[in-house]
Design a protein around this motif. Structure first.
Motif, PDB file in Angstrom:
ATOM      1  N   SER A  18       3.640  31.570 -97.996  1.00  0.00           N
ATOM      2  CA  SER A  18       2.407  32.239 -98.398  1.00  0.00           C
ATOM      3  C   SER A  18       2.460  31.969 -99.998  1.00  0.00           C
ATOM      4  O   SER A  18       3.452  31.201-100.377  1.00  0.00           O
ATOM      5  CB  SER A  18       2.675  33.783 -98.502  1.00  0.00           C
ATOM      6  OG  SER A  18       3.798  34.234 -99.025  1.00  0.00           O
ATOM      7  N   PRO A  19       1.626  32.520-100.939  1.00  0.00           N
ATOM      8  CA  PRO A  19       1.626  32.141-102.137  1.00  0.00           C
ATOM      9  C   PRO A  19       2.862  32.639-102.702  1.00  0.00           C
ATOM     10  O   PRO A  19       3.233  32.272-103.892  1.00  0.00           O
ATOM     11  CB  PRO A  19       0.289  32.806-102.532  1.00  0.00           C
ATOM     12  CG  PRO A  19      -0.600  32.739-101.648  1.00  0.00           C
ATOM     13  CD  PRO A  19       0.249  33.003-100.250  1.00  0.00           C
ATOM     14  N   ASP A  20       3.393  33.770-102.217  1.00  0.00           N
ATOM     15  CA  ASP A  20       4.553  34.270-103.031  1.00  0.00           C
ATOM     16  C   ASP A  20       5.904  34.074-102.227  1.00  0.00           C
ATOM     17  O   ASP A  20       6.858  34.752-102.944  1.00  0.00           O
ATOM     18  CB  ASP A  20       4.231  35.789-102.935  1.00  0.00           C
ATOM     19  CG  ASP A  20       2.993  36.238-103.744  1.00  0.00           C
ATOM     20  OD1 ASP A  20       2.761  35.813-104.726  1.00  0.00           O
ATOM     21  OD2 ASP A  20       2.095  37.019-102.920  1.00  0.00           O
ATOM     22  N   ASN A  21       6.070  33.602-100.993  1.00  0.00           N
ATOM     23  CA  ASN A  21       7.309  33.524-100.364  1.00  0.00           C
ATOM     24  C   ASN A  21       7.287  32.103 -99.447  1.00  0.00           C
ATOM     25  O   ASN A  21       6.355  31.552 -98.964  1.00  0.00           O
ATOM     26  CB  ASN A  21       7.308  34.538 -99.112  1.00  0.00           C
ATOM     27  CG  ASN A  21       7.703  36.033 -99.780  1.00  0.00           C
ATOM     28  OD1 ASN A  21       8.799  36.315-100.003  1.00  0.00           O
ATOM     29  ND2 ASN A  21       6.539  36.919 -99.919  1.00  0.00           N
ATOM     30  N   ARG A  22       8.380  31.807 -99.566  1.00  0.00           N
ATOM     31  CA  ARG A  22       8.724  30.385 -98.997  1.00  0.00           C
ATOM     32  C   ARG A  22      10.094  30.682 -98.339  1.00  0.00           C
ATOM     33  O   ARG A  22      11.350  30.083 -98.837  1.00  0.00           O
ATOM     34  CB  ARG A  22       8.926  29.285 -99.977  1.00  0.00           C
ATOM     35  CG  ARG A  22       7.699  28.925-100.929  1.00  0.00           C
ATOM     36  CD  ARG A  22       8.081  27.777-101.937  1.00  0.00           C
ATOM     37  NE  ARG A  22       8.387  26.725-101.373  1.00  0.00           N
ATOM     38  CZ  ARG A  22       7.692  25.464-100.912  1.00  0.00           C
ATOM     39  NH1 ARG A  22       6.434  25.695-101.209  1.00  0.00           N
ATOM     40  NH2 ARG A  22       8.355  24.446-100.659  1.00  0.00           N
ATOM     41  N   PRO A  23       9.982  31.145 -97.168  1.00  0.00           N
ATOM     42  CA  PRO A  23      11.187  31.666 -96.579  1.00  0.00           C
ATOM     43  C   PRO A  23      12.037  30.300 -95.953  1.00  0.00           C
ATOM     44  O   PRO A  23      11.509  29.235 -95.762  1.00  0.00           O
ATOM     45  CB  PRO A  23      10.690  32.406 -95.327  1.00  0.00           C
ATOM     46  CG  PRO A  23       9.322  32.090 -94.905  1.00  0.00           C
ATOM     47  CD  PRO A  23       8.818  31.651 -96.350  1.00  0.00           C
ATOM     48  N   ALA A  43      12.402  32.848 -91.671  1.00  0.00           N
ATOM     49  CA  ALA A  43      11.077  32.728 -90.957  1.00  0.00           C
ATOM     50  C   ALA A  43      11.520  33.087 -89.527  1.00  0.00           C
ATOM     51  O   ALA A  43      10.551  34.075 -88.830  1.00  0.00           O
ATOM     52  CB  ALA A  43      10.655  31.352 -90.918  1.00  0.00           C
ATOM     53  N   GLU A  44      12.634  32.597 -88.782  1.00  0.00           N
ATOM     54  CA  GLU A  44      12.956  33.111 -87.371  1.00  0.00           C
ATOM     55  C   GLU A  44      13.107  34.681 -87.332  1.00  0.00           C
ATOM     56  O   GLU A  44      12.707  35.290 -86.424  1.00  0.00           O
ATOM     57  CB  GLU A  44      13.942  32.390 -86.860  1.00  0.00           C
ATOM     58  CG  GLU A  44      14.367  32.470 -85.338  1.00  0.00           C
ATOM     59  CD  GLU A  44      15.355  31.821 -84.692  1.00  0.00           C
ATOM     60  OE1 GLU A  44      15.918  32.233 -83.675  1.00  0.00           O
ATOM     61  OE2 GLU A  44      15.775  30.647 -85.388  1.00  0.00           O
ATOM     62  N   GLU A  45      13.544  35.139 -88.248  1.00  0.00           N
ATOM     63  CA  GLU A  45      14.042  36.674 -88.308  1.00  0.00           C
ATOM     64  C   GLU A  45      12.770  37.313 -88.467  1.00  0.00           C
ATOM     65  O   GLU A  45      12.485  38.331 -87.856  1.00  0.00           O
ATOM     66  CB  GLU A  45      15.213  36.933 -89.296  1.00  0.00           C
ATOM     67  CG  GLU A  45      15.106  38.690 -89.532  1.00  0.00           C
ATOM     68  CD  GLU A  45      16.229  38.887 -90.682  1.00  0.00           C
ATOM     69  OE1 GLU A  45      15.931  40.048 -91.199  1.00  0.00           O
ATOM     70  OE2 GLU A  45      17.051  37.963 -91.032  1.00  0.00           O
ATOM     71  N   GLU A  84       0.434  26.809 -88.335  1.00  0.00           N
ATOM     72  CA  GLU A  84      -0.269  25.775 -88.733  1.00  0.00           C
ATOM     73  C   GLU A  84       0.644  24.639 -89.102  1.00  0.00           C
ATOM     74  O   GLU A  84       1.693  24.621 -89.906  1.00  0.00           O
ATOM     75  CB  GLU A  84      -1.303  25.760 -89.758  1.00  0.00           C
ATOM     76  CG  GLU A  84      -2.198  24.490 -89.748  1.00  0.00           C
ATOM     77  CD  GLU A  84      -3.551  24.641 -90.556  1.00  0.00           C
ATOM     78  OE1 GLU A  84      -4.306  23.792 -90.999  1.00  0.00           O
ATOM     79  OE2 GLU A  84      -3.876  26.061 -90.651  1.00  0.00           O
ATOM     80  N   THR A  85       0.299  23.180 -88.620  1.00  0.00           N
ATOM     81  CA  THR A  85       0.998  22.159 -89.204  1.00  0.00           C
ATOM     82  C   THR A  85       0.457  21.796 -90.521  1.00  0.00           C
ATOM     83  O   THR A  85      -0.644  21.786 -90.445  1.00  0.00           O
ATOM     84  CB  THR A  85       0.777  20.920 -87.971  1.00  0.00           C
ATOM     85  OG1 THR A  85      -0.595  20.617 -87.976  1.00  0.00           O
ATOM     86  CG2 THR A  85       1.379  21.252 -86.812  1.00  0.00           C
ATOM     87  N   TYR A  86       1.356  21.456 -91.469  1.00  0.00           N
ATOM     88  CA  TYR A  86       0.949  21.276 -92.555  1.00  0.00           C
ATOM     89  C   TYR A  86       2.081  20.568 -93.448  1.00  0.00           C
ATOM     90  O   TYR A  86       3.410  20.557 -93.094  1.00  0.00           O
ATOM     91  CB  TYR A  86       0.336  22.264 -93.542  1.00  0.00           C
ATOM     92  CG  TYR A  86       1.218  23.327 -93.809  1.00  0.00           C
ATOM     93  CD1 TYR A  86       1.470  23.867 -95.216  1.00  0.00           C
ATOM     94  CD2 TYR A  86       2.293  24.196 -93.120  1.00  0.00           C
ATOM     95  CE1 TYR A  86       2.286  24.803 -95.460  1.00  0.00           C
ATOM     96  CE2 TYR A  86       2.942  25.240 -93.548  1.00  0.00           C
ATOM     97  CZ  TYR A  86       2.855  25.423 -94.625  1.00  0.00           C
ATOM     98  OH  TYR A  86       3.641  26.401 -94.927  1.00  0.00           O
ATOM     99  N   GLU A  87       1.822  19.993 -94.671  1.00  0.00           N
ATOM    100  CA  GLU A  87       2.856  18.995 -95.294  1.00  0.00           C
ATOM    101  C   GLU A  87       3.889  19.609 -95.870  1.00  0.00           C
ATOM    102  O   GLU A  87       5.216  18.976 -96.197  1.00  0.00           O
ATOM    103  CB  GLU A  87       2.204  18.345 -96.398  1.00  0.00           C
ATOM    104  CG  GLU A  87       1.802  19.283 -97.510  1.00  0.00           C
ATOM    105  CD  GLU A  87       0.593  19.938 -97.462  1.00  0.00           C
ATOM    106  OE1 GLU A  87       0.186  20.844 -98.399  1.00  0.00           O
ATOM    107  OE2 GLU A  87      -0.196  20.107 -96.291  1.00  0.00           O
ATOM    108  N   GLN A  88       4.041  21.190 -95.898  1.00  0.00           N
ATOM    109  CA  GLN A  88       5.328  21.645 -96.699  1.00  0.00           C
ATOM    110  C   GLN A  88       6.366  22.044 -95.736  1.00  0.00           C
ATOM    111  O   GLN A  88       7.534  22.376 -95.953  1.00  0.00           O
ATOM    112  CB  GLN A  88       4.865  23.126 -97.326  1.00  0.00           C
ATOM    113  CG  GLN A  88       3.827  22.833 -98.443  1.00  0.00           C
ATOM    114  CD  GLN A  88       3.555  24.230 -99.057  1.00  0.00           C
ATOM    115  OE1 GLN A  88       2.923  25.218 -98.527  1.00  0.00           O
ATOM    116  NE2 GLN A  88       3.059  24.245-100.353  1.00  0.00           N
TER     117      GLN A  88
END
Length: 264
Positions: A101-106, A111-113, A132-136
């Motif tokens: 998200s704009p505020d979190n990069r788990p 992410a699994e948790e 979604e599949t995406y570049e990050q």
């Protein structure tokens, strides 16, 4: 089914045009094209609507006979819980999101948790969550995460255009995700030389004119056989003025719908 998303109305919704299109206006435009699905995806006003506004929008969609899907960015527990509530308001059966998200990069472990804690409520409500599949995030990491969790209500929103920025090939992305796909974002894409031949711009193209091998996606994923909706969106750059941009956006939408219908 073929659907339209808010990204098919990106410029029409924006403050760059004299009279931005409302959400209900987009619903009406969708039905005018004889399309029965609309994905409210990354549409910021949705999260600031009060209960009465949400109820009115959902009622408008029902009155028009539209099936609604929702989309957000992020998998924080509070965000996923809120969008499950919104899914109830709109009778939506799918929520698309992204790991970041704009505020979190788990991390993948975080992410699994978070996903494991959120999914029981989605399963109980009969709502699917599509990442979604995406570049990050590498496609292999996303597929591995879905595999490990192993919920029938967790899958992938396939957008092979996004992964090119990670130097992944769209066809590889399609093949790697096919068994998990619950939603498809439909847009064409191409490279164009920069002025002076110094580098390239990667952007949108009218459906059928770009690099997207959509027949390969249809053959590999079989969205129509598997009940997966195909949601039209665009990467359309600003076209010199508002009138030209809106006209082009509408033309691209019509062209993409015609393309999809021609492949049935």
């Amino acid at each position: 089914m073929i659907g339209l998303g808010t990204y098919a109305f990106f410029w029409q919704h924006s403050d760059q045009v004299p009279e931005p299109l409302s959400l209900v206006g987009a619903f009406e435009a969708t039905m005018a094209l004889d399309v029965g699905v609309f994905q409210i995806c990354d549409y910021a006003p949705l999260e600031s609507m009060d209960d009465a506004e949400l109820t009115d929008a959902a009622a408008a969609a029902r009155d028009l006979g539209l099936t609604i899907e929702l989309g957000t960015k992020g998998i924080e527990p509070d965000r996923l819980a809120r969008f499950l509530e919104l899914a109830g308001v709109f009778d939506a059966r799918l929520v698309r999101s992204m790991l970041y998200s704009p505020d979190n990069r788990p991390t993948l472990a975080q992410a699994e948790e978070w996903l494991r804690s959120a999914l029981p409520a989605y399963e109980a409500s009969g709502v699917e969550l599509a990442l979604e599949t995406y570049e990050q995030v590498a496609t292999a990491d996303l597929v591995g995460l879905v595999d490990r969790i192993g919920s029938e209500h967790l899958g992938i929103c396939l957008d092979p255009a996004n992964v090119v920025a990670r130097l992944e090939l769209p066809r590889d992305c399609v093949e790697a995700t096919a068994r998990h796909v619950k939603n498809v974002h439909v847009k064409d894409f191409a490279f164009a030389r920069q002025p002076g031949w110094v580098g390239f711009t990667y952007g949108g193209a009218p459906m059928g004119d770009g690099l997207h091998d959509y027949p390969h996606l249809l053959e590999t994923v079989q969205p129509r056989e598997n009940g997966v909706n195909e949601i039209v969106e665009h990467w359309l750059s600003w076209q010199t003025d508002a009138a030209t941009t809106v006209r082009t956006e509408r033309d691209w939408t019509r062209r993409t719908i015609e393309y999809l219908r021609s492949t049935t």
